[in-house]
Motif scaffolding. Structure first.
Motif, short mmCIF file in Angstrom:
data_model
loop_
_atom_site.label_atom_id
_atom_site.label_comp_id
_atom_site.label_asym_id
_atom_site.label_seq_id
_atom_site.Cartn_x
_atom_site.Cartn_y
_atom_site.Cartn_z
N TYR A 50 19.38 13.88 22.71
CA TYR A 50 19.39 15.31 22.41
C TYR A 50 18.22 16.04 23.05
CZ TYR A 50 23.36 14.54 19.46
OH TYR A 50 24.61 14.20 19.01
N ARG A 76 13.70 25.67 20.68
CA ARG A 76 13.64 25.92 19.24
C ARG A 76 14.94 26.52 18.71
NH1 ARG A 76 9.99 30.59 18.50
NH2 ARG A 76 11.90 31.64 19.10
N ASP A 77 15.55 27.41 19.47
CA ASP A 77 16.70 28.18 18.97
C ASP A 77 18.05 27.53 19.21
OD1 ASP A 77 14.86 30.05 18.14
OD2 ASP A 77 15.08 31.30 19.92
N LYS A 79 21.19 25.43 18.52
CA LYS A 79 21.80 24.95 17.27
C LYS A 79 23.01 24.08 17.58
CE LYS A 79 19.18 27.73 14.80
NZ LYS A 79 17.94 27.23 14.30
N ASN A 80 23.31 23.16 16.67
CA ASN A 80 24.52 22.35 16.81
C ASN A 80 25.70 23.11 16.21
OD1 ASN A 80 24.36 21.96 14.03
ND2 ASN A 80 23.57 19.89 14.18
N SER A 81 26.86 22.49 16.16
CA SER A 81 28.06 23.18 15.67
C SER A 81 27.96 23.54 14.19
CB SER A 81 29.29 22.31 15.92
OG SER A 81 29.17 21.08 15.23
N LYS A 82 27.08 22.87 13.45
CA LYS A 82 26.91 23.16 12.03
C LYS A 82 25.82 24.18 11.76
CE LYS A 82 28.50 18.58 10.78
NZ LYS A 82 28.13 17.26 10.23
N GLY A 83 25.17 24.66 12.82
CA GLY A 83 24.14 25.65 12.66
C GLY A 83 22.75 25.08 12.43
N ASN A 84 22.60 23.77 12.51
CA ASN A 84 21.30 23.12 12.34
C ASN A 84 20.61 23.00 13.70
OD1 ASN A 84 21.79 22.66 9.59
ND2 ASN A 84 22.95 20.82 10.06
N PRO A 85 19.30 22.82 13.70
CA PRO A 85 18.60 22.65 14.98
C PRO A 85 19.15 21.47 15.76
CG PRO A 85 17.04 22.97 13.20
CD PRO A 85 18.37 22.80 12.56
N LYS A 86 19.38 21.66 17.05
CA LYS A 86 19.94 20.61 17.89
C LYS A 86 18.85 19.75 18.50
CE LYS A 86 23.22 19.94 21.60
NZ LYS A 86 24.35 20.58 22.24
#
Length: 88
Positions: A50, A76-77, A79-86
Motif C-alpha cells: 500500500y 494523507r488524504d 482513502k480506501n473504498s470504506k473511507g479509511n486511510p489507505k
C-alpha cells in the motif's frame, strides 16, 4: 496504408518508452522510502504494497515509520473504498 501502419507503430513505441521511463524512475525512490516507512510494521508485505501504491500516485512518502502524514497531503488524504486511510 503502409504509412498509417508505420505511424501507428512509431506512436506505440514512443508511448511505451515514456511509460518505461516513468515507472523505472519512481520505483527506486518509492522502494527505498517505503522500506523505511514499513521497517517496523507488523504486516510488512501489506505495508510495502500500500505504501508503494500511495507513493507512485503521490510521489512522496512521509518521513519516519509512523505519523508525519502532514508532510505529504496527497498520501494523507488517500482513502480506501470504506473511507479509511489507505496509506500506512
Amino acid at each position: 496504408m503502409k504509412m498509417k501502419a508505420a505511424a501507428l507503430i512509431l506512436l506505440c513505441l514512443v508511448l511505451f518508452s515514456s511509460f518505461l521511463q516513468t515507472s523505472a524512475a519512481g520505483s527506486g525512490f518509492c522502494d527505498s522510502k517505503c522500506a523505511v516507512r514499513c521497517s517496523k510494521a507488523g504486516y510488512k508485505d501489506r505495508c510495502l504494497k500500500y505504501c508503494g501504491i500511495c507513493c507512485r500516485e503521490c510521489q512522496c512518502v512521509p518521513s519516519g515509520t509512523y505519523g508525519n502524514k502532514d508532510e505529504c497531503p496527497c498520501y494523507r488524504d488517500m482513502k480506501n473504498s470504506k473511507g479509511n486511510p489507505k496509506c500506512p
